[in-house]
Design a protein around this motif. Sequence first.
Motif, short mmCIF file in Angstrom:
data_model
loop_
_atom_site.label_atom_id
_atom_site.label_comp_id
_atom_site.label_asym_id
_atom_site.label_seq_id
_atom_site.Cartn_x
_atom_site.Cartn_y
_atom_site.Cartn_z
N ALA A 210 0.83 -1.22 0.00
CA ALA A 210 0.00 0.00 0.00
C ALA A 210 0.86 1.26 0.00
O ALA A 210 0.56 2.23 -0.73
N ASP A 211 1.94 1.27 0.81
CA ASP A 211 2.82 2.45 0.84
C ASP A 211 3.46 2.66 -0.53
O ASP A 211 3.57 3.81 -1.00
N ARG A 212 3.93 1.59 -1.17
CA ARG A 212 4.54 1.72 -2.49
C ARG A 212 3.52 2.23 -3.50
O ARG A 212 3.83 3.10 -4.34
N THR A 213 2.29 1.73 -3.38
CA THR A 213 1.25 2.20 -4.31
C THR A 213 0.95 3.68 -4.11
O THR A 213 0.77 4.44 -5.08
N VAL A 214 0.94 4.11 -2.82
CA VAL A 214 0.69 5.54 -2.53
C VAL A 214 1.79 6.40 -3.12
O VAL A 214 1.52 7.45 -3.74
N ILE A 215 3.04 5.97 -2.94
CA ILE A 215 4.16 6.75 -3.48
C ILE A 215 4.08 6.82 -5.00
O ILE A 215 4.28 7.88 -5.61
N GLU A 216 3.78 5.68 -5.63
CA GLU A 216 3.70 5.68 -7.09
C GLU A 216 2.56 6.57 -7.57
O GLU A 216 2.73 7.34 -8.54
N ALA A 221 0.78 11.58 -9.90
CA ALA A 221 -0.12 12.74 -9.85
C ALA A 221 0.67 14.05 -9.92
O ALA A 221 0.26 15.01 -10.61
N ARG A 222 1.80 14.11 -9.21
CA ARG A 222 2.63 15.31 -9.28
C ARG A 222 3.17 15.54 -10.68
O ARG A 222 3.24 16.67 -11.17
N ARG A 223 3.62 14.44 -11.33
CA ARG A 223 4.13 14.57 -12.69
C ARG A 223 3.05 15.11 -13.62
O ARG A 223 3.28 16.03 -14.41
N GLN A 224 1.84 14.54 -13.48
CA GLN A 224 0.75 15.01 -14.32
C GLN A 224 0.39 16.47 -14.01
O GLN A 224 0.08 17.26 -14.93
N ALA A 225 0.47 16.82 -12.68
CA ALA A 225 0.18 18.22 -12.33
C ALA A 225 1.21 19.18 -12.93
O ALA A 225 0.85 20.27 -13.41
#
Length: 293
Positions: A210-216, A221-225
Motif C-alpha cells: 500500500a505504501d509503495r502504491t501511494v508513493i507511485e 499525480a505530481r508529474r501530471q500536475a
Amino acid sequence: MNRSALILPVLAVIVAVVLSSLFIVDEREKALVLQFGQVKQVKEEPGLGFKIPLIQEVVKYEDRILGLQTQPLEVTPLDDRRLVVDAFARWRIVNLIDFREAIGSAGEDAAQVRLNRIVTAAIREVLGGVPSNRVLSEDRTALMNQIRDSARRSALSLGVDVVDVRLTRTDLPEQNLAATYARMRAEREREAADERARGEEAAQRVRATADRTVIELTSDARRQAEVIRGEADAERNRVYAEAFGRDPEFFAFTRSLTAYERALQGGNSSIVMQPDSTFFEYLRSDRPAQPQE
C-alpha cells in the motif's frame, strides 16, 4: 369315633409330606435338587418339581442375565501409556452342575467375585497388547469383543457364559491429566503464536504494498500536475503574446493596472519613488506609457 380321630392326624401328616415334597420353579429361575450335598436333579424348566422330604433340598439360581460392574483398574498399553479402565459385563448361568461345583453354596455373590477377576485379567491381557490410541478411539468394538471372548473361555469352567463386555471408561490417570492438558495448552498456544506471526507478516506485506502504491500514485499525480501546469503556463503566455500583438497599448495598460494593484496593497511595506516616475504615468496623464516589466 376313635378311628376318625386317628385318620385326621394321618391325613395331616400325609398332606404335610406331600407339600414338603413339592417345589415350584418360575420362569426366572433354575433349581438343583441336592441330597447330602450331591446333585440329584436339575430343574431348568419352569413348573412343579418333586423331591424327597427331609432328605433332599432345593437350591434355586437366577436364570436371567446378570450384570457385573468392574472396579477401575490401571492398564499399561503397548506404548507404556497408563490408562484407567473400567467395564460392565453381562453374564448368565448356563450349567448348573458346573456352577455348583465351582462356586459351592455361596451362590451368585461368590460368582461375581470370581468373574470380576476373570474380566479384569481379560482387560489387562487385551489392552496390554495394543497402543493407547486404539483404546482411546471411539471405535473399540473389536477390543471389547476380544475381552468378551477371553473372559468367556475362562468362565466356562464356572458354568457361566459371558454374554457381553463393554468398556465404560478409558481415561488417563489423574496425575497425568494435568500434564496432558498443559501439553495440549502449550501446543495450542504455539499454533496461535504461529498464526499471529503469519498474520503479522501478511499485514506487513500489505502495508508495504500500500505504501509503495501511494508513493507511485503521488509521484504520477505530481508529474501530471507539473505537465498540466506547464501546459497552462504555455497557454497563458500564448494568450498574452497574442493579446500584445493585437493591441500593445491595451496590453501595457492592463500590465500597469496589475502592477498598481500589487504595489498599493495594504500592509507595512513602503514605496519611495519620484512623483514623475514612469510607474505613475497612467495616473497623471492620458498619454500611454511604456509597458512596465
